[in-house]
Scaffold this motif. Structure first.
Motif, short mmCIF file in Angstrom:
data_model
loop_
_atom_site.label_atom_id
_atom_site.label_comp_id
_atom_site.label_asym_id
_atom_site.label_seq_id
_atom_site.Cartn_x
_atom_site.Cartn_y
_atom_site.Cartn_z
N ARG A 95 8.79 4.29 -24.75
CA ARG A 95 9.15 5.31 -23.77
C ARG A 95 8.94 6.67 -24.42
N HIS A 96 8.41 7.60 -23.64
CA HIS A 96 8.04 8.89 -24.22
C HIS A 96 8.11 9.97 -23.15
N ARG A 97 8.03 11.19 -23.59
CA ARG A 97 8.11 12.33 -22.67
C ARG A 97 6.72 12.83 -22.29
N VAL A 98 6.58 13.21 -21.04
CA VAL A 98 5.34 13.80 -20.55
C VAL A 98 5.68 15.03 -19.71
N TRP A 99 4.80 16.00 -19.74
CA TRP A 99 4.98 17.17 -18.88
C TRP A 99 4.20 16.93 -17.59
N ILE A 100 4.86 17.13 -16.46
CA ILE A 100 4.24 16.95 -15.15
C ILE A 100 4.42 18.22 -14.35
N ASP A 101 3.34 18.79 -13.88
CA ASP A 101 3.43 19.95 -12.99
C ASP A 101 3.92 19.49 -11.62
N PRO A 102 4.49 20.41 -10.83
CA PRO A 102 4.92 20.03 -9.48
C PRO A 102 3.77 19.40 -8.70
N PHE A 103 4.10 18.38 -7.91
CA PHE A 103 3.06 17.68 -7.14
C PHE A 103 3.65 17.15 -5.85
N ARG A 104 2.76 16.77 -4.96
CA ARG A 104 3.15 16.10 -3.73
C ARG A 104 2.44 14.75 -3.66
N LEU A 105 3.15 13.79 -3.11
CA LEU A 105 2.63 12.42 -3.03
C LEU A 105 2.71 11.94 -1.59
N ALA A 106 1.67 11.27 -1.13
CA ALA A 106 1.66 10.72 0.22
C ALA A 106 2.74 9.67 0.36
N SER A 107 3.34 9.59 1.52
CA SER A 107 4.46 8.67 1.74
C SER A 107 4.04 7.22 1.81
N ARG A 108 2.76 6.97 2.02
CA ARG A 108 2.26 5.59 2.13
C ARG A 108 0.80 5.56 1.66
N PRO A 109 0.28 4.37 1.41
CA PRO A 109 -1.14 4.27 1.03
C PRO A 109 -2.08 4.63 2.18
N VAL A 110 -3.31 4.92 1.83
CA VAL A 110 -4.37 5.18 2.81
C VAL A 110 -4.62 3.90 3.62
N THR A 111 -4.81 4.06 4.92
CA THR A 111 -4.97 2.91 5.81
C THR A 111 -6.45 2.59 6.07
N ASN A 112 -6.66 1.42 6.67
CA ASN A 112 -8.01 1.02 7.07
C ASN A 112 -8.64 2.04 8.00
N GLY A 113 -7.84 2.51 8.96
CA GLY A 113 -8.37 3.47 9.92
C GLY A 113 -8.80 4.76 9.26
N GLU A 114 -8.00 5.24 8.31
CA GLU A 114 -8.36 6.46 7.59
C GLU A 114 -9.60 6.24 6.74
N ALA A 123 2.01 -10.58 10.03
CA ALA A 123 3.18 -9.72 10.10
C ALA A 123 3.43 -9.25 11.53
N PRO A 124 4.69 -9.10 11.93
CA PRO A 124 5.00 -8.59 13.29
C PRO A 124 4.36 -7.23 13.51
N ALA A 125 3.99 -6.97 14.76
CA ALA A 125 3.37 -5.68 15.10
C ALA A 125 4.36 -4.54 14.86
N ARG A 126 3.85 -3.45 14.30
CA ARG A 126 4.67 -2.27 14.05
C ARG A 126 3.93 -1.05 14.56
N SER A 127 4.71 -0.03 14.93
CA SER A 127 4.09 1.22 15.34
C SER A 127 3.55 1.93 14.11
N ARG A 128 2.55 2.75 14.31
CA ARG A 128 1.90 3.43 13.21
C ARG A 128 2.88 4.31 12.45
N SER A 129 2.80 4.27 11.14
CA SER A 129 3.67 5.06 10.28
C SER A 129 3.03 6.42 10.01
N ALA A 130 3.70 7.48 10.41
CA ALA A 130 3.16 8.82 10.19
C ALA A 130 3.10 9.13 8.70
N LEU A 131 2.10 9.88 8.30
CA LEU A 131 1.93 10.26 6.91
C LEU A 131 2.72 11.52 6.62
#
Length: 433
Positions: A220-239, A185-193
């Protein structure tokens, strides 16, 4: 997505158009499988480096066995099997069909030969195409349903072919490349989390009824989900390397009990396929040995490793419902198999959720269990998913080896928590306000 979905969505359409769509989908997917194994030498088709990694030859035969068993033997009068012994040799786990050759011993099958397996595929293809082109009155809704399952089943095995080839080649000290010409893949700058907030509430998850879905995605069914935050990208090799260098693999306080037992038993100290060479980390890929790129998603880690990292970082893995709700409205696309890299790549710069699809299957904190109201199909096809709903964990999103027209937001993949040979990674989550 058109190639597969057209088959199901045209169920009430003109019979000739439906027949053409079915034949086209069948030809395309069968050809895709044979294109994937084209780089292999004859000797490569037989090896089995681990119980979970089947020989390429077995995959080629099993997907043909599937069409033969569930369609031709039931809906093609007068069909004559290529070889009755294949009923046992290439049955994977369908107890209601009959006996099957042990999974761990598939690599002992030097016979039938690769040439014979290709003739078997040609035999099944000829009769399948004759059936699909038949104008006589038949139970076409049943045949169509089984055809869609069979085509999606073959696509699952296309991904397994790539992951199993990688596993089988990895034990060779020559570290041979499956394809030395694989693009980087072409080189890309690091993506901030970033941390993206989701309000939760009463949400619906599961198959929406639009296009094909497996039975484990319904109802298909209903589920209750409490408020949450999700990382914008997966964990990297460096991390992940920071976790390793902090003693993560040596600290039992970070691990689930079964995970810690696996660390000691298998002597894990890094992700699968990582090697320390002259002070640098390298990893085995389908393109051969490459240096570990710190900004690529970490890959080939088990659920246990993902959970230990999450504990070390003070966060957690998302539930599968959180993942699906967060993915709602995002177009399926990314570094899937069709991109041609067959390896995770650095995330695009930008805002919002990235790499939801492709790169790595993402571990979730959810056990693989039936949805409320789930009922397995009658007969042997009911064994496809339902009987595995115990002791496994759900992964979401697809990988760099997944066909682009095979995944969707509701797709539930599942593996045992210790398994690492699939293209598996993870992103983190945390509770919201």
């Amino acid at each position: 997505m058109r190639r597969l979905r057209a088959v199901g969505e045209m169920a009430d359409a003109d019979p000739e158009a439906l027949r053409e769509a079915c034949i086209g989908a069948y030809r395309d997917i069968r050809a895709d499988t044979e294109a994937l194994v084209a780089p292999l030498c004859t000797e490569d088709f037989v090896i089995q480096a681990a119980d979970e990694a089947s020989p390429a030859k077995w995959h080629l035969a099993h997907v043909s066995w599937f069409f033969e068993t569930f369609i031709l033997r039931e809906y093609s009068p007068g069909y004559v099997e290529f070889d009755p012994a294949y009923r046992v040799l290439f049955n994977s786990y369908y107890e209601q069909i009959g006996a099957f050759h042990p999974r761990a011993a598939r690599g002992f099958l030097s016979r039938p030969t690769v040439e014979e397996i290709y003739r078997y595929r040609a035999h099944v293809d000829r009769h399948m195409l004759e059936l699909l082109d038949d104008r006589r009155d038949r139970p076409w809704p049943e045949i169509l349903e089984r055809l869609e399952i069979g085509l999606n089943h073959e696509q699952q095995h296309q991904e397994l072919l790539l992951t199993d080839i990688k596993r089988n080649f990895s034990v060779n000290p020559l570290r041979p490349a499956y394809r030395a010409d694989l693009a980087v893949a072409p080189a890309r700058s690091r993506s901030a989390l970033e941390w993206l907030s989701f309000g939760g509430g009463l949400c619906e998850v599961g198959d929406t009824g639009e296009g094909f879905a497996y039975d484990n995605e319904r109802p298909r069914h209903r589920v209750w989900i409490d408020p949450f935050r999700l990382a914008s990208r997966p964990v990297t090799n460096g991390e992940f390397l920071a976790f390793m260098e902090s003693g993560g693999y040596a600290n039992p306080a970070l691990w689930l009990s079964d995970g810690w037992a696996r660390v000691k038993q298998s002597e894990w100290s890094s992700p699968l396929y990582w090697e320390r060479i002259e002070g640098e980390w390298w990893q085995f890929t389908l393109g051969g040995m490459r240096r570990v790129h710190s900004d690529e998603p970490v890959c080939h880690v088990s659920y246990y490793e993902a959970d230990a990292f999450a504990t070390w970082s003070g966060r957690r893995l998302p539930s599968e419902a959180e993942w699906e709700v967060a993915a709602a409205g995002h177009t399926v696309g990314g570094n899937l198999r069709d991109a041609g890299y067959l390896h995770p790549v650095v995330a695009d710069a930008g805002e919002g959720l990235r790499q939801l699809y492709g790169d790595v299957w993402e571990h979730t904190a959810s056990a693989y269990l039936p949805y409320p109201g789930f009922h397995a199909a009658a007969g042997a096809l009911g064994e496809y998913n339902g009987k595995f709903m115990c002791s496994q964990m759900v992964l979401r999103g697809g990988s760099c080896a997944t066909p682009a027209d095979h995944v969707r937001p509701t797709y539930r993949n599942f593996f045992y928590p210790h398994e690492r040979w699939q293209f598996q990674g993870f992103r983190l989550a945390e509770d919201g306000d």
